[in-house]
Design an enzyme around this catalytic site. Structure first.
Site, short mmCIF file in Angstrom:
data_model
loop_
_atom_site.label_atom_id
_atom_site.label_comp_id
_atom_site.label_asym_id
_atom_site.label_seq_id
_atom_site.Cartn_x
_atom_site.Cartn_y
_atom_site.Cartn_z
N THR A 27 0.81 -1.22 0.00
CA THR A 27 0.00 0.00 0.00
C THR A 27 0.85 1.27 0.00
OG1 THR A 27 -0.14 0.09 2.42
CG2 THR A 27 -1.83 -1.21 1.26
N ASP A 28 0.18 2.38 -0.28
CA ASP A 28 0.83 3.68 -0.16
C ASP A 28 0.55 4.22 1.25
OD1 ASP A 28 -1.78 4.69 -0.21
OD2 ASP A 28 -1.62 5.43 -2.26
N PHE A 29 0.88 5.44 1.50
CA PHE A 29 0.74 6.03 2.83
C PHE A 29 -0.71 6.07 3.32
CE2 PHE A 29 0.24 9.44 -0.16
CZ PHE A 29 -0.79 10.21 0.37
#
Length: 150
Positions: A27-29
């Protein structure tokens, strides 16, 4: 088809199904799956599709030496991707892979990433068979197992 551990998924009606869980690293942030993670998920789907068709990539190398010579590889030549909906951390996804066409030195595949019945990503993938840096006809053994029956 080879019987295989559940890790490799299963083939039903010429479509390979592989389950993957979304981890933090995917995932991203914001907790949404980073777009490049889908490429890894789909690569796993293509690899395990071949595995269940009886083509372990290491074994294929040995069998292909006679037809194509040493130093062969499969390379993704092109890929068109539609990102339709996001996946999130802890989702369980299904990667579907099916052969559309086998011709000459290329395989044309369709892949989808689903969460339950919901389609998140669709991709068209053209994979080329190369040896010595040049396109090479796909070996007959692989051609037979990859060609759709219908």
């Amino acid at each position: 088809m080879i019987k295989s551990p559940a890790l490799a998924g299963h083939i039903e009606d010429e479509i390979h199904h592989l389950s993957v869980r979304v981890y933090y690293e995917d995932t991203d942030f914001s907790g949404v799956v980073y777009h490049a993670s889908y490429l890894r998920f789909m690569e796993r789907g293509r690899t395990d599709f071949l595995r269940l068709l009886g083509v372990a990539q290491g074994d294929l190398f040995d069998r292909a030496k006679d037809e194509a010579g040493a130093g062969f590889a499969f390379v993704v030549r092109s890929m068109a991707i539609e990102f339709l909906r996001p996946a999130r951390i802890d989702d369980i996804l299904t990667i579907e892979t099916r052969t559309l066409e086998v011709k000459g030195a290329t395989l044309n595949l369709a892949q989808r990433v689903l969460r339950g019945e919901e389609v998140l990503v669709e991709a068209s993938v053209r994979v080329a068979f190369v040896a010595g840096g040049r396109p090479m006809r796909i070996p007959d053994a692989l051609r037979r197992v990859m060609t759709p029956k219908a």
